[in-house]
Design a protein around this motif. Structure first.
Motif, short mmCIF file in Angstrom:
data_model
loop_
_atom_site.label_atom_id
_atom_site.label_comp_id
_atom_site.label_asym_id
_atom_site.label_seq_id
_atom_site.Cartn_x
_atom_site.Cartn_y
_atom_site.Cartn_z
N PRO A 164 -79.17 -19.98 52.22
CA PRO A 164 -79.04 -21.05 51.23
C PRO A 164 -78.96 -20.51 49.81
O PRO A 164 -79.76 -19.66 49.39
CB PRO A 164 -80.31 -21.88 51.45
N VAL A 165 -77.97 -20.99 49.07
CA VAL A 165 -77.80 -20.63 47.65
C VAL A 165 -77.51 -21.89 46.86
O VAL A 165 -77.05 -22.91 47.40
CB VAL A 165 -76.65 -19.61 47.44
N MET A 166 -77.76 -21.80 45.56
CA MET A 166 -77.37 -22.86 44.62
C MET A 166 -76.32 -22.30 43.67
O MET A 166 -76.28 -21.08 43.43
CB MET A 166 -78.58 -23.39 43.86
N PHE A 167 -75.50 -23.18 43.13
CA PHE A 167 -74.39 -22.77 42.27
C PHE A 167 -74.27 -23.77 41.13
O PHE A 167 -73.89 -24.92 41.33
CB PHE A 167 -73.09 -22.74 43.10
N GLU A 168 -74.64 -23.34 39.94
CA GLU A 168 -74.56 -24.18 38.75
C GLU A 168 -74.03 -23.36 37.59
O GLU A 168 -74.25 -22.14 37.53
CB GLU A 168 -75.95 -24.74 38.38
N PRO A 169 -73.31 -23.97 36.64
CA PRO A 169 -72.95 -25.38 36.59
C PRO A 169 -71.72 -25.67 37.46
O PRO A 169 -70.95 -24.77 37.78
CB PRO A 169 -72.64 -25.60 35.11
N LYS A 170 -71.56 -26.95 37.82
CA LYS A 170 -70.40 -27.37 38.58
C LYS A 170 -69.19 -27.51 37.63
O LYS A 170 -69.34 -27.66 36.42
CB LYS A 170 -70.65 -28.71 39.27
N PRO A 171 -67.98 -27.46 38.18
CA PRO A 171 -66.80 -27.68 37.34
C PRO A 171 -66.80 -29.06 36.69
O PRO A 171 -67.49 -29.99 37.15
CB PRO A 171 -65.63 -27.55 38.32
N VAL A 172 -66.02 -29.20 35.65
CA VAL A 172 -65.88 -30.49 34.96
C VAL A 172 -65.12 -31.49 35.83
O VAL A 172 -65.51 -32.65 35.96
CB VAL A 172 -65.15 -30.29 33.60
N GLN A 173 -63.99 -31.04 36.42
CA GLN A 173 -63.18 -31.93 37.26
C GLN A 173 -63.91 -32.23 38.56
O GLN A 173 -64.50 -31.34 39.17
CB GLN A 173 -61.82 -31.30 37.54
N LYS A 174 -63.86 -33.47 38.97
CA LYS A 174 -64.55 -33.90 40.17
C LYS A 174 -63.55 -34.36 41.23
O LYS A 174 -62.60 -35.06 40.91
CB LYS A 174 -65.52 -35.04 39.84
N PRO A 175 -63.76 -33.97 42.49
CA PRO A 175 -64.90 -33.18 42.96
C PRO A 175 -64.81 -31.70 42.59
O PRO A 175 -65.82 -31.00 42.63
CB PRO A 175 -64.83 -33.36 44.48
N HIS A 176 -63.60 -31.24 42.20
CA HIS A 176 -63.41 -29.85 41.79
C HIS A 176 -62.01 -29.74 41.21
O HIS A 176 -61.18 -30.66 41.36
CB HIS A 176 -63.59 -28.89 42.97
N PRO A 177 -61.66 -28.63 40.55
CA PRO A 177 -60.28 -28.45 40.08
C PRO A 177 -59.30 -28.53 41.24
O PRO A 177 -59.62 -28.11 42.36
CB PRO A 177 -60.29 -27.04 39.45
N PRO A 178 -58.10 -29.06 41.00
CA PRO A 178 -57.12 -29.13 42.08
C PRO A 178 -56.75 -27.74 42.59
O PRO A 178 -56.53 -26.83 41.81
CB PRO A 178 -55.92 -29.83 41.44
N VAL A 179 -56.68 -27.62 43.90
CA VAL A 179 -56.30 -26.37 44.54
C VAL A 179 -54.90 -26.54 45.10
O VAL A 179 -54.67 -27.33 46.02
CB VAL A 179 -57.29 -25.99 45.66
N ILE A 180 -53.95 -25.80 44.53
CA ILE A 180 -52.55 -25.89 44.90
C ILE A 180 -52.22 -24.64 45.72
O ILE A 180 -52.33 -23.51 45.22
CB ILE A 180 -51.64 -25.96 43.65
N VAL A 181 -51.82 -24.83 46.97
CA VAL A 181 -51.60 -23.69 47.86
C VAL A 181 -50.16 -23.21 47.75
O VAL A 181 -49.21 -23.99 47.85
CB VAL A 181 -51.91 -24.08 49.32
N GLY A 182 -50.00 -21.91 47.53
CA GLY A 182 -48.68 -21.32 47.37
C GLY A 182 -48.19 -20.65 48.63
O GLY A 182 -48.97 -20.30 49.53
N GLY A 183 -46.88 -20.43 48.67
CA GLY A 183 -46.28 -19.71 49.77
C GLY A 183 -45.20 -20.52 50.46
O GLY A 183 -45.25 -21.75 50.49
N GLU A 184 -44.22 -19.80 51.01
CA GLU A 184 -43.07 -20.45 51.66
C GLU A 184 -43.09 -20.28 53.18
O GLU A 184 -42.29 -20.90 53.88
CB GLU A 184 -41.77 -19.84 51.11
N SER A 185 -43.99 -19.47 53.70
CA SER A 185 -44.02 -19.21 55.13
C SER A 185 -44.59 -20.41 55.88
O SER A 185 -45.30 -21.25 55.30
CB SER A 185 -44.88 -17.98 55.42
N PRO A 186 -44.33 -20.50 57.19
CA PRO A 186 -44.94 -21.59 57.98
C PRO A 186 -46.46 -21.65 57.86
O PRO A 186 -47.02 -22.75 57.68
CB PRO A 186 -44.46 -21.31 59.40
N PRO A 187 -47.19 -20.51 57.93
CA PRO A 187 -48.65 -20.62 57.77
C PRO A 187 -49.06 -21.14 56.39
O PRO A 187 -50.02 -21.90 56.27
CB PRO A 187 -49.14 -19.18 57.98
N ALA A 188 -48.33 -20.74 55.34
CA ALA A 188 -48.66 -21.22 54.00
C ALA A 188 -48.43 -22.72 53.88
O ALA A 188 -49.24 -23.45 53.27
CB ALA A 188 -47.82 -20.48 52.96
N LEU A 189 -47.34 -23.22 54.45
CA LEU A 189 -47.08 -24.65 54.41
C LEU A 189 -48.13 -25.41 55.21
O LEU A 189 -48.57 -26.50 54.79
CB LEU A 189 -45.68 -24.94 54.94
#
Length: 284
Positions: A164-189
């Protein structure tokens, strides 16, 4: 349509003035490429058959979130993204802390473009297994998201094991910053459709973009995620308002552009391009 600026197509000496001008003109975002290290032998590149690797090993690179945090201190409106950050090469404690810091110091302007990487020798150099990179990225992203949102987390997975760990402070954006996944391969898509808040591709044309978007739409339906927000970001040419409408109709939400041929011409290129797309820019 949102418009971002590709900092990776600039000499780094021009990063600051171009970002300053992008902010002044109302561009939505700026995007910084990322690698941890470039081995002299670029083994494992998907472009290995070419005479030269796609990126010379002497190419200057920066700590992405450190540099973007610096740019955050100079700006007020422009969003700050990675295109893309190699999440699997770090422990998620390191990545989650760097990303949260950028989001906090920027007042909630971070966009996290991530990728599984294409350069096997980069993984060899740090002592990690390239073949399992996809699973490692998936687990690292899951850990990061829980660090950003949960009060206490622990993990006992294939790659990361901690109590168990704690992590502070949390990001400003809720629930978190947008995560945009990159890549053109089938696994990336598949990763983008299953885990991403969006997908970030390479340069496309109005013809070539149809296939990956159709694939993403089908994968998102299969994953039961069609009702969740999802942004598509690619590079592509714009020469008129009609082009913008066609990109929008194709399903693209953001275009990353570099309207210059040489870095010294970038400021003039930005100004000319901003006149073309003025209706889509947010003037500060």
């Amino acid at each position: 349509m949102k418009f971002g600026i590709a900092l990776g197509r600039l000499n780094p000496a021009f990063f600051v003035p171009v970002v300053d001008e992008a902010e002044r003109l109302g561009f939505e975002s700026v995007w910084l490429p990322e690698h941890l290290v470039f081995p002299i032998e670029m083994a494992g590149s998907p472009f290995a058959a070419q005479e030269h690797p796609p990126v010379p090993p002497s190419t200057p690179v920066f700590d992405a979130f450190g540099y973007l945090s610096f740019l955050a201190g100079r700006t007020e409106h422009v969003r700050l993204g990675t295109h893309v950050y190699l999440l699997g090469l770090r422990h998620p404690f390191i990545s989650a802390r760097a990303i949260a810091t950028l989001d906090i110091v920027s007042g909630g302007r971070a966009i996290v473009g991530i990728g599984a990487a294409w350069l096997a020798s980069e993984w060899d150099a740090i002592g990690l297994d390239f073949a399992s990179r996809g699973r490692r990225v998936d687990e690292a992203l899951d850990v990061c998201r829980r660090l950003w949102t949960d009060e206490v987390i622990e993990q006992h997975g294939e790659f990361f094991d901690f109590g168990p760990v704690m992590f502070e402070p949390k990001p400003v954006q809720k629930p978190h910053p947008p995560v945009i996944v990159g890549g053109e391969s089938p696994p990336a898509l598949r990763r983008a459709a299953r885990m991403g808040d969006g997908w970030i591709g390479l340069d496309h044309t109005l013809d070539s973009i149809a296939e990956p978007i159709d694939t993403l739409n089908a994968l998102r339906r299969d994953a039961g995620r069609v009702d969740q927000p999802f942004e598509v970001t690619v590079g592509g040419p714009v020469r008129s308002d009609d082009d913008i409408k066609r990109w929008e109709d194709a399903g693209v939400d953001r275009l990353i552009v570099s309207p210059w041929r040489r870095s010294p011409d970038a400021i003039d290129g930005l100004r000319e391009f901003s006149d073309l797309v003025a209706a889509h820019l947010r003037r500060p």
